[in-house]
Each structure stands twice: as structure tokens, then as C-alpha cells.
Design an enzyme around this catalytic site. Sequence first.
Site, PDB file in Angstrom:
ATOM      1  N   HIS A 250      -0.391   2.209   3.942  1.00 48.32           N
ATOM      2  CA  HIS A 250      -1.261   2.321   5.124  1.00 48.32           C
ATOM      3  C   HIS A 250      -0.388   2.063   6.351  1.00 48.32           C
ATOM      4  CE1 HIS A 250      -5.325   1.072   3.049  1.00 48.32           C
ATOM      5  NE2 HIS A 250      -5.384   2.356   3.357  1.00 48.32           N
TER       6      HIS A 250
ATOM      7  N   CYS B 297      -5.387  -6.280   7.335  1.00 48.12           N
ATOM      8  CA  CYS B 297      -6.270  -5.648   6.346  1.00 48.12           C
ATOM      9  C   CYS B 297      -7.621  -6.362   6.273  1.00 48.12           C
ATOM     10  CB  CYS B 297      -5.644  -5.679   4.960  1.00 48.12           C
ATOM     11  SG  CYS B 297      -4.096  -4.811   4.810  1.00 48.12           S
TER      12      CYS B 297
HETATM   13  N1  ARG Z   1      -5.970  -3.069  -2.459  1.00 46.52           N
HETATM   14  C1  ARG Z   1      -6.276  -2.424  -1.228  1.00 46.52           C
HETATM   15  C2  ARG Z   1      -5.959  -0.943  -1.334  1.00 46.52           C
HETATM   16  O1  ARG Z   1      -4.952  -0.626  -1.899  1.00 46.52           O
HETATM   17  C3  ARG Z   1      -5.548  -3.051  -0.094  1.00 46.52           C
HETATM   18  C4  ARG Z   1      -5.959  -2.512   1.236  1.00 46.52           C
HETATM   19  C5  ARG Z   1      -5.170  -3.075   2.371  1.00 46.52           C
HETATM   20  N2  ARG Z   1      -5.723  -2.715   3.597  1.00 46.52           N
HETATM   21  C6  ARG Z   1      -5.054  -2.320   4.693  1.00 46.52           C
HETATM   22  N3  ARG Z   1      -5.698  -2.185   5.795  1.00 46.52           N
HETATM   23  N4  ARG Z   1      -3.793  -2.024   4.630  1.00 46.52           N
HETATM   24  O2  ARG Z   1      -6.690  -0.091  -0.858  1.00 46.52           O
END
Ligand code: ARG
Length: 287
Positions: free
Chosen positions: A173, A271
Site C-alpha cells: 500500500h 493503517c
Molecule cells: N493485513 C492487512 C492487509 O493486508 C493490512 C492492511 C494495512 N493497511 C494499510 N493501510 N496499509 O490488507
Amino acid sequence: MPVPEPPARAAAPLSVLMCRPTYFTVSYRINPWMNPDHPTDTTRAIAQWETLVATYRELGFAVDFIEPEPGLPDMVFAANGGTVVDGMAYTANFAHPQRRPEAAAHERWFAAAGLEVVRSVEVNEGEGDFLVVGNMILAGTGFRCSTAAHDEVARLVRHEVVPLTLVREDYYHLDTALAVLDARPGAEQIAYLPSAFDDASLAELRRRFPDAIEASEEDAAVFALNAVSDGLHVVTAHGATRFHAQLSSRGFVPVGIDLSELLLGGGGVKCCTLEVRPASMAREAAA
Ligand code: ARG
């Protein structure tokens, strides 16, 4: 050579939405940080998350909560639930089936909060890949968010949408590889991990943000860039000492938080935090 004065920093407390990690665990693997065989401690995750909530309250943030749902272990990562700009909530449309039901829960919250809800057609994971800075939205793609979603957002907002391509699976991300430190138009400042971007995106970042902080691999690996800033205080990973020094030298105040348990899910401070940006005066006046 005289050292240039760092720009005047000013804290503007944020309004944020968070989700208690009541059901947090790692039961599937959709990013390289996740290992379902590695045990997680939900009680510890909750305690760490509560420290983050307390920190935001000390900074004067308005903190709202969305009810966690059983069977949605990643719902603690509220940043992925949508993108709220100028009082308009653009809903998430998750890339992985495991997280898809989170979008509807967030949509209900947005509507109840009186935000104008726009249901997305294209695949996107909210603020995971859409970061507002000045009159721009930096928009990540490569793993989770489609470029079609970039175009969809560009049709909805007055901001310029700047596409950036991520190339490393561990920085899947945009908010894992890039932090907005100052979002004020004219005073924009960011920090990022150069190796997370393709050459064209890196050139674009260097052109637009020539004074940006380039973070080290070590700091990025503890999710230092997964940070939330009010323009003065930068809430970030506690272990990222070099990043803290980089922030201090630019006049920011680093606030370190230990979210080691949530890092097992591939998440950090940002996150866990969805920014709720109210309708701007300009938009209200135009309405
Ligand atoms: N386990 C989650 C996923 O892989 C983590 C999300 C992290 N969120 C972020 N905004 N980077 O989707």
C-alpha cells in the site's frame, strides 16, 4: 553555508476513525508480513492500539470508532475502509475477498456520520493508496488499488490525482512507503522509501518534493512511514530512531508508538487511522 531555517510547523488536530482490534489475528496471508502460523496476541494488540488512541486524544484529535465485526480480523486497519475528502466518502472495494465485507460496514458508518457517500465501482483500499497532500492526492497502484480507481477519484474531487507505482510486495500500500508530514497547500512535505517505487514514480516524487525525507530501509521495515502527522507531531513507529532524527531536523516532533502486534498483520499507525476530512468552506460555499 548558513543552515536554512526549517519552515514554521503548526499542529492542526485531525478527526479520525478507528476500529478496536477486538477480533485481530492473522488467519490468512494477503501480504508478506502476514504468517498465519505465527501466533498473535489479541490482548496485546488491543493494549498497543489503546496507546495510539490515548496519544491521539493527547494531541487533541477528535477520535471516532467503528464497531469491529467478528470474522474480519483486519478491520482494525480502518484506513482501508474508504477515502474521505471534503465531506465526501468514496467507499473501498477490496482486492482480496477476505476483507470485502469491511467496505459495507464503513459505508454504513459514513452515511450515519452525515457524509456524502459515493460507492466506488473500481478496486481500491481507501487511504491505503490515496494520500491527500496539498491540492494533490498521491495515488498508489501495483498491488491493491487499480488505476481505474485513480481515474474514478479524479472525477470526484478537485484535487490533482498523482499516480505512483509500487514495485515491492512488502510495501503493498502507498501508506506503507510514503508518509504525508505536512498537508497544507504551499507547505507540502512528505517522507518516502525510494526503493518502493518504479523509476518514473520516483522521478515524479523527486520533482514534486525535492526536499522530502528519504527514509532508510531499516526504518521503513518497522513501518516508520506508516505515520500520521498533524503538521507538527508525527505519530510513527517507536523503533525508527533514524527517522525520528530526520523528522526532528526538519522541525517535526516524532511521537513513537509500539504497534509490534499489528505489524504481524502488515500494518502500523496510519493503517489504524482513517482521516475524516470535513466539507471545506469552499465546497460549502459552492453548494
Ligand atoms: N493485513 C492487512 C492487509 O493486508 C493490512 C492492511 C494495512 N493497511 C494499510 N493501510 N496499509 O490488507
